[in-house]
Design a protein around this motif. Structure first.
Motif, PDB file in Angstrom:
ATOM      1  N   UNK A  13      -4.555   2.473  -2.031  1.00 45.82           N
ATOM      2  CA  UNK A  13      -3.653   2.607  -3.177  1.00 45.82           C
ATOM      3  C   UNK A  13      -2.761   1.369  -3.170  1.00 45.82           C
ATOM      4  N   UNK A  14      -3.096   0.398  -4.011  1.00 43.47           N
ATOM      5  CA  UNK A  14      -2.518  -0.941  -3.898  1.00 43.47           C
ATOM      6  C   UNK A  14      -1.634  -1.272  -5.097  1.00 43.47           C
ATOM      7  N   UNK A  15      -0.437  -1.783  -4.785  1.00 44.46           N
ATOM      8  CA  UNK A  15       0.436  -2.377  -5.794  1.00 44.46           C
ATOM      9  C   UNK A  15       0.258  -3.892  -5.747  1.00 44.46           C
ATOM     10  N   UNK A  32     -13.642   3.694 -11.419  1.00 40.42           N
ATOM     11  CA  UNK A  32     -12.939   4.910 -11.860  1.00 40.42           C
ATOM     12  C   UNK A  32     -12.037   5.452 -10.742  1.00 40.42           C
ATOM     13  N   UNK A  33     -10.837   4.871 -10.618  1.00 39.48           N
ATOM     14  CA  UNK A  33      -9.911   5.266  -9.553  1.00 39.48           C
ATOM     15  C   UNK A  33      -9.214   6.588  -9.853  1.00 39.48           C
ATOM     16  N   UNK A  71      -1.044  -1.318 -10.484  1.00 40.29           N
ATOM     17  CA  UNK A  71      -1.246  -0.346  -9.403  1.00 40.29           C
ATOM     18  C   UNK A  71      -2.592   0.339  -9.585  1.00 40.29           C
ATOM     19  N   UNK A  72      -3.354   0.400  -8.486  1.00 39.84           N
ATOM     20  CA  UNK A  72      -4.651   1.080  -8.496  1.00 39.84           C
ATOM     21  C   UNK A  72      -4.790   1.904  -7.227  1.00 39.84           C
ATOM     22  N   UNK A  73      -5.131   3.172  -7.389  1.00 44.45           N
ATOM     23  CA  UNK A  73      -5.386   4.055  -6.253  1.00 44.45           C
ATOM     24  C   UNK A  73      -6.848   4.463  -6.302  1.00 44.45           C
ATOM     25  N   UNK A 117       0.839  -1.196   0.000  1.00 48.59           N
ATOM     26  CA  UNK A 117       0.000   0.000   0.000  1.00 48.59           C
ATOM     27  C   UNK A 117       0.875   1.248   0.000  1.00 48.59           C
ATOM     28  N   UNK A 118       0.664   2.121  -0.956  1.00 47.35           N
ATOM     29  CA  UNK A 118       1.480   3.334  -1.042  1.00 47.35           C
ATOM     30  C   UNK A 118       0.902   4.483  -0.228  1.00 47.35           C
ATOM     31  N   UNK A 119      -0.318   4.320   0.296  1.00 55.29           N
ATOM     32  CA  UNK A 119      -0.949   5.392   1.069  1.00 55.29           C
ATOM     33  C   UNK A 119      -1.219   4.961   2.501  1.00 55.29           C
TER      34      UNK A 119
END
Length: 266
Positions: free
Chosen positions: A255-257, A218-219, A245-247, A162-164
């Motif tokens: 926000x997942x890698x 719609x990320x 990657x989707x935020x 998680x980037x966030x």
């Protein structure tokens, strides 16, 4: 008991008039409207709330296109006691022509909540329709390749980060074994143990379904990884998504890698 209140810090709304105007979006000649449902989050237990993804899937399953998905607040004040109402809601921007269908699913127009709190710039912050459709086309093309080459039993290494969510404990790199199209075992390569709870781990088909759903919500961002969100995601020669990657942008730690490697047919 609930009562109305004005704007609260931390939830973005440029003005009360703009907040109430749920028909201000008009793209490609189709007027848009915002709808919502209560996420039923009880005080003291936000984990029990209905997710944006769960409510959004109700709309997506009826072929309703979403142009923004977000958390918000209904604009009422609530007593502060555990298990009481919180006013947390899930909000979606859809085409006006789909309003009746959304209402039949239990959604209501956001304009019925004159003091609702939400990000009224959300529709302008998410990925463009052009990028969303391009990524969905890529996903469909790679899935067709996967369907042609897939075997019912296989293994792959899998990890999400998680980037966030900097305080979130790192998730382990695991070896997922799929037998007859069902996840049979998940092995933690760090601790060298088999996990007893494997309910949240997916097959490759399940991962494709998850990526498709997140794109249709719609990320804010979608791409290769958090450092390069505008670069196209990677797939291997079998159509397996190796780096994605989707935020979602609707909540913390979304926000997942996704990383898949070492795929092996059994």
């Amino acid at each position: 008991m609930k009562r109305r209140f004005g704007l609260t810090a931390g939830l973005i709304c440029l003005s009360l008039t703009a907040c109430n105007d749920d028909l201000k979006i008009d793209l490609e000649g189709e007027q848009h409207v915002r709808v919502y449902q209560d996420d039923l989050a009880p005080a003291c237990d936000s984990s029990a709330a209905i997710s944006v993804k769960t409510h959004g899937k109700l709309l997506i399953d009826e072929n309703i296109e979403l142009h923004c998905s977000q958390k918000g607040h209904d604009g009422f004040a609530y007593t502060e006691s555990c298990d009481s109402e919180t006013g947390s809601i899930n909000i979606f921007t859809i085409h006006d022509k789909d309003l009746a269908t959304a209402e039949s699913l239990g959604f209501s127009r956001l304009s019925s909540l004159p003091d609702a709190q939400f990000d009224n710039q959300c529709e302008y912050k998410v990925i463009s329709d052009h990028r969303k459709y391009a990524l969905l086309d890529q996903l469909n093309s790679e899935y067709a390749k996967w369907q042609t080459n897939q075997t019912p039993s296989y293994q792959f290494q899998f990890n999400t980060s998680f980037s966030d969510c900097p305080t979130f404990a790192p998730t382990p790199v695991v070896l997922v074994t799929v037998t007859d199209n069902e996840v049979s075992t998940v092995y933690d390569t760090d601790s060298e143990t088999f996990l007893s709870n494997i309910d949240n781990y997916m097959t490759i088909d399940g991962l494709f379904n998850e990526l498709e759903l997140q794109l249709k919500l719609t990320p804010l961002e979608a791409g290769l990884h958090a450092g390069e969100p505008k670069v196209t995601p990677d797939f291997n020669e079998l159509g397996v998504p190796e780096q994605y990657y989707l935020n979602a942008g609707s909540d913390e730690c979304d926000a997942i890698n996704y990383t898949v490697s070492e795929f092996l047919a059994l």
